[in-house]
Write a protein that holds these residues in place. Structure first.
Motif, PDB file in Angstrom:
ATOM      1  N   SER A 222     -38.931 -11.614 -24.015  1.00 47.07           N
ATOM      2  CA  SER A 222     -39.102 -10.497 -23.082  1.00 47.07           C
ATOM      3  C   SER A 222     -39.661 -10.997 -21.754  1.00 47.07           C
ATOM      4  O   SER A 222     -40.243 -12.084 -21.672  1.00 47.07           O
ATOM      5  N   LEU A 223     -39.474 -10.178 -20.714  1.00 42.84           N
ATOM      6  CA  LEU A 223     -39.969 -10.524 -19.386  1.00 42.84           C
ATOM      7  C   LEU A 223     -41.487 -10.512 -19.338  1.00 42.84           C
ATOM      8  O   LEU A 223     -42.099 -11.335 -18.658  1.00 42.84           O
ATOM      9  N   HIS A 224     -42.097  -9.605 -20.101  1.00 43.05           N
ATOM     10  CA  HIS A 224     -43.559  -9.530 -20.088  1.00 43.05           C
ATOM     11  C   HIS A 224     -44.176 -10.809 -20.668  1.00 43.05           C
ATOM     12  O   HIS A 224     -45.174 -11.327 -20.142  1.00 43.05           O
ATOM     13  N   MET A 225     -43.597 -11.348 -21.728  1.00 40.91           N
ATOM     14  CA  MET A 225     -44.128 -12.567 -22.344  1.00 40.91           C
ATOM     15  C   MET A 225     -43.952 -13.759 -21.415  1.00 40.91           C
ATOM     16  O   MET A 225     -44.838 -14.617 -21.301  1.00 40.91           O
ATOM     17  N   SER A 226     -42.814 -13.830 -20.729  1.00 40.74           N
ATOM     18  CA  SER A 226     -42.595 -14.928 -19.783  1.00 40.74           C
ATOM     19  C   SER A 226     -43.560 -14.844 -18.615  1.00 40.74           C
ATOM     20  O   SER A 226     -44.102 -15.867 -18.163  1.00 40.74           O
ATOM     21  N   ALA A 227     -43.803 -13.616 -18.092  1.00 41.09           N
ATOM     22  CA  ALA A 227     -44.740 -13.459 -16.983  1.00 41.09           C
ATOM     23  C   ALA A 227     -46.166 -13.799 -17.416  1.00 41.09           C
ATOM     24  O   ALA A 227     -46.936 -14.398 -16.649  1.00 41.09           O
ATOM     25  N   ALA A 228     -46.532 -13.431 -18.673  1.00 40.59           N
ATOM     26  CA  ALA A 228     -47.871 -13.765 -19.156  1.00 40.59           C
ATOM     27  C   ALA A 228     -48.039 -15.273 -19.325  1.00 40.59           C
ATOM     28  O   ALA A 228     -49.100 -15.842 -19.009  1.00 40.59           O
ATOM     29  N   ALA A 229     -46.992 -15.955 -19.799  1.00 43.33           N
ATOM     30  CA  ALA A 229     -47.078 -17.409 -19.939  1.00 43.33           C
ATOM     31  C   ALA A 229     -47.143 -18.094 -18.585  1.00 43.33           C
ATOM     32  O   ALA A 229     -47.824 -19.117 -18.416  1.00 43.33           O
ATOM     33  N   ALA A 230     -46.435 -17.526 -17.579  1.00 38.71           N
ATOM     34  CA  ALA A 230     -46.457 -18.120 -16.239  1.00 38.71           C
ATOM     35  C   ALA A 230     -47.781 -17.876 -15.531  1.00 38.71           C
ATOM     36  O   ALA A 230     -48.073 -18.538 -14.528  1.00 38.71           O
ATOM     37  N   SER A 231     -48.588 -16.953 -16.004  1.00 35.74           N
ATOM     38  CA  SER A 231     -49.870 -16.660 -15.365  1.00 35.74           C
ATOM     39  C   SER A 231     -51.026 -17.468 -15.959  1.00 35.74           C
ATOM     40  O   SER A 231     -52.180 -17.237 -15.586  1.00 35.74           O
ATOM     41  N   ARG A 232     -50.727 -18.398 -16.852  1.00 32.75           N
ATOM     42  CA  ARG A 232     -51.797 -19.174 -17.478  1.00 32.75           C
ATOM     43  C   ARG A 232     -52.336 -20.216 -16.496  1.00 32.75           C
ATOM     44  O   ARG A 232     -51.790 -20.447 -15.413  1.00 32.75           O
ATOM     45  N   ASP A 233     -53.425 -20.855 -16.904  1.00 31.46           N
ATOM     46  CA  ASP A 233     -54.143 -21.773 -16.012  1.00 31.46           C
ATOM     47  C   ASP A 233     -53.300 -22.975 -15.601  1.00 31.46           C
ATOM     48  O   ASP A 233     -53.488 -23.522 -14.515  1.00 31.46           O
ATOM     49  N   ILE A 234     -52.366 -23.387 -16.460  1.00 28.46           N
ATOM     50  CA  ILE A 234     -51.578 -24.578 -16.134  1.00 28.46           C
ATOM     51  C   ILE A 234     -50.740 -24.365 -14.879  1.00 28.46           C
ATOM     52  O   ILE A 234     -50.555 -25.269 -14.055  1.00 28.46           O
ATOM     53  N   THR A 235     -50.255 -23.120 -14.686  1.00 24.83           N
ATOM     54  CA  THR A 235     -49.472 -22.801 -13.485  1.00 24.83           C
ATOM     55  C   THR A 235     -50.374 -22.774 -12.253  1.00 24.83           C
ATOM     56  O   THR A 235     -50.005 -23.287 -11.181  1.00 24.83           O
ATOM     57  N   LEU A 236     -51.578 -22.192 -12.370  1.00 18.75           N
ATOM     58  CA  LEU A 236     -52.487 -22.128 -11.225  1.00 18.75           C
ATOM     59  C   LEU A 236     -52.978 -23.526 -10.835  1.00 18.75           C
ATOM     60  O   LEU A 236     -53.102 -23.833  -9.644  1.00 18.75           O
ATOM     61  N   PHE A 237     -53.252 -24.376 -11.826  1.00 17.57           N
ATOM     62  CA  PHE A 237     -53.694 -25.736 -11.517  1.00 17.57           C
ATOM     63  C   PHE A 237     -52.601 -26.505 -10.778  1.00 17.57           C
ATOM     64  O   PHE A 237     -52.875 -27.260  -9.828  1.00 17.57           O
TER      65      PHE A 237
END
Length: 640
Positions: A222-237
């Motif tokens: 789902s799009l919600h799960m992909s967006a939640a995974a993309a919002s994790r710390d690894i993306t921000l770092f």
């Protein structure tokens, strides 16, 4: 009341046998069964007597290594007396990961078990009652010993070297570029709003990258799960690292997020792990706790230790961890926190009866041992006293015995100990020590006898135990013995030699011997025999040197080898002599023994053997002396 109240986390004694030492366990849970009883889920601790001798040698090697690392000589147990070293072995335990459930009514008291600290003196455990230590972990299934991962590392070997403070005006001569790496500049030209906007763009690129990746679309459909995974710390770092590398230029940073090959996809351990691997990790965490090395070896060998540790700290931030924590808290609220166990006052089956104390000089039992009138307990009596046999110190007069551990002969209560055929016993103080620490205060003749593999049904000295707790006489005990012939038996061998026939019985050990007849005949013949027995016939034996010289002078001639290919003809063989008709139509018996018919007298009188004819001819020869006739009788007796 407080002493009889047992809580989760307490180290306690459990009794599973009236004669064996107490078990040492740690209470993990207290559960109430359907019938109203309380069961304790406990962690097992093992003593030295519970593991094999091979593992004990490994534990001793580990202890010697710890002794070498100790810098303080006061903490080193090498200089302790032998008695304290012996008792110190009783304080050592081995932790295990094994859990078992035991009835709470079998609890017999509290104890203290601590992890061995390298800065603590081992002698301090002897000074404290019910104090134990451990440093190794024992696996009952694999039969292995491993060092505990929770070992406290204290000392100069494990501490960092702290440099001295810089004085005012003193410069630091170290190259800071080699010690640190700058990854973010807080004084950058970008504002907080611009940085937040860039992080939103990085999350959007990450969501689009997961939509393009096939494996990510399966894990996050789902799009919600992909967006939640993309919002994790690894993306921000990754986004902030990109800003620092591009010199905080927004245009260059956005272009770096979407290079020529496509958007950059950043994943952490939460995304790399599958659902089955996550379930394995939760199961391992429930069993081993935060022992990540054991989790990797037993559950996730294909994962690196770094990956497992990183996943653990990310897993603690998920809703799954919060949900499990709430469930455990709810279960803990429903379970028992503590249980009250009254003192156990029933008599022990090993307690010896007849221990009523009577004053010395009256006779009878004094502390479980019989004493003669006027005899002192536990000491030698006055030499030369009429009617009294001197008793060495440390021995019990009469039928009683001293304590097997402390050798005392006076105690208000005695307990049977060890195999019953050895009739060993312990005083009340040593019995309490045996039950708590699994050994005796002093090494004894039975010390070192280890149980076999099935130690739940073994006594302390390798004697199998029945279900009732009494040992069987199936295993040899470590007690020396010898057979001493009485004077009557030795006299009967000489007087009744014609009845006993020693040489004949030596060749026929299966024949029964009528001892009653021999004793009766010996009693009749003894008065007529001389008081002084006749001396034995001296035997002159040649010296070993003369025998060796004779053998060297007369060597055995070598036997000629038969030529190869020569056939043995039947005519050269010695014909077998006929022994007459055989009535039972069977083969002749081996070595010329009598047949069934001859033994029962069916075939008439047994013909004399050829050797009897030879002896008859020798007897008829003139010049045979009396000594020769005696020698002949011996030869005839040997041929019988």
């Amino acid at each position: 009341m407080a002493a009889n109240m047992y809580r989760v986390g307490d180290y306690v004694y459990f009794e599973n046998s009236s004669s064996n030492p107490l078990l040492i366990r740690r209470i993990e849970e207290l559960n109430k069964t359907a019938n109203g009883n309380v069961e304790a889920k406990v962690v097992c601790f093992y003593r030295r007597r519970d593991i094999s001798s091979t593992l004990i040698a490994l534990a001793d090697k580990h202890a010697r290594e710890l002794e070498e690392e100790m810098e303080n000589p006061e903490l080193n147990p090498v200089d302790l007396p032998e008695k304290q070293k012996h008792q110190l072995r009783h304080r050592e335990l081995f932790l295990s990961r094994q859990l078992e459930s035991l009835p709470a009514t079998h609890i017999r008291g509290k104890c203290c078990v601590t992890l061995l600290n390298e800065t603590e003196a081992l002698k301090s455990y002897l000074d404290r009652e019910d104090a134990f230590f451990y440093s190794l972990v024992y696996d009952p299934q694999q039969k292995t010993l491993l060092a505990d991962k929770g070992e406290i590392r204290v000392g100069n070997k494990y501490q960092a070297d702290i440099t001295d403070f810089l004085r005012e005006g003193e410069e630091d001569g170290r190259d800071l570029a080699k010690l640190e790496e700058k990854v973010w500049d807080p004084s950058s030209p970008l504002t907080e709003k611009q940085i937040d906007q860039f992080l939103v763009v990085a999350r959007s690129v990450g969501t689009f990258a997961r939509a393009l990746d096939c494996s990510s679309s399966v894990r996050q459909p789902s799009l919600h799960m992909s967006a939640a995974a993309a919002s994790r710390d690894i993306t921000l770092f990754h986004a902030m690292d990109t800003l620092d590398k591009t010199g905080y230029d927004m245009t260059r940073a956005i272009a770096a997020l979407v290079p020529q090959g496509g958007p950059v996809l950043c994943r952490d351990e939460m995304e790399e792990w599958s659902a089955s691997e996550a379930n394995l990790f939760e199961e391992a965490l429930e069993k081993y706790g935060k022992d990540f090395t054991d989790i990797q070896q037993d559950f996730l060998p294909w994962k690196t230790l770094t990956s497992i540790i990183e996943y653990y700290y990310m897993w603690k931030t998920t809703d799954r961890y919060v949900q499990q924590k709430r469930l455990k808290a709810a279960e803990a609220e429903s379970k028992l926190k503590q249980v009250y166990i009254p003192n156990y006052n029933k008599p022990n089956p090993n307690q010896l009866s007849g221990n009523s104390v009577k004053p010395a000089g009256v006779g009878g039992l004094v502390n479980g041992s019989t004493t003669a009138p006027g005899a002192a307990v536990g000491a030698g009596v006055v030499a030369g006293a009429p009617g009294v046999v001197p008793i060495p110190p440390g021995q019990t007069p009469g039928l009683g015995r001293a304590c097997e551990s402390c050798y005392t002969t006076s105690s208000y209560q005695w307990y049977s100990w060890g195999p019953p055929n050895m009739q060993c016993r312990l005083c009340a103080s040593c019995w309490t020590y045996w039950k708590k620490y699994g050994g005796l205060k002093m090494p004894t003749r039975l010390d070192g006898a280890r149980p076999g593999p099935n130690r739940n049904n073994m006594s302390p000295h390798s004697v199998p135990m029945r279900h009732g707790g009494s040992p069987k006489f199936a295993v040899k005990t470590r007690q020396a013995f010898y057979l001493q012939t009485t004077q009557v038996s030795r006299s009967a061998r000489r007087v009744c030699q014609d009845i006993i026939r020693p040489r004949f019985l030596a060749r026929h050990p299966y024949l029964p011997l009528n001892t009653a007849q021999i004793k009766q005949e010996c009693a009749l013949r003894l008065p007529d025999e001389p008081k002084k027995p006749s001396p034995l016939k001296p035997v002159e034996r040649k010296s070993l040197e003369s025998v060796v010289r004779y053998l060297e002078a007369h060597p055995c001639p070598p036997k000629p080898d038969p030529p190869r290919g020569q056939m043995v003809t039947t005519g050269s063989l010695t014909p077998i002599k006929s022994t007459g008709n055989i009535l039972n139509n069977g083969s002749p018996t081996i070595l010329g023994k009598r047949t069934y018919e001859q033994h029962n007298g069916i075939d008439g009188i047994k013909p004399k053997a050829p050797q009897w004819d030879i002896m008859a001819k020798r007897t008829a020869e003139p010049g045979r002396t009396a000594s020769g006739q005696m020698q002949q009788q011996d030869e005839v007796h040997e041929l019988d």
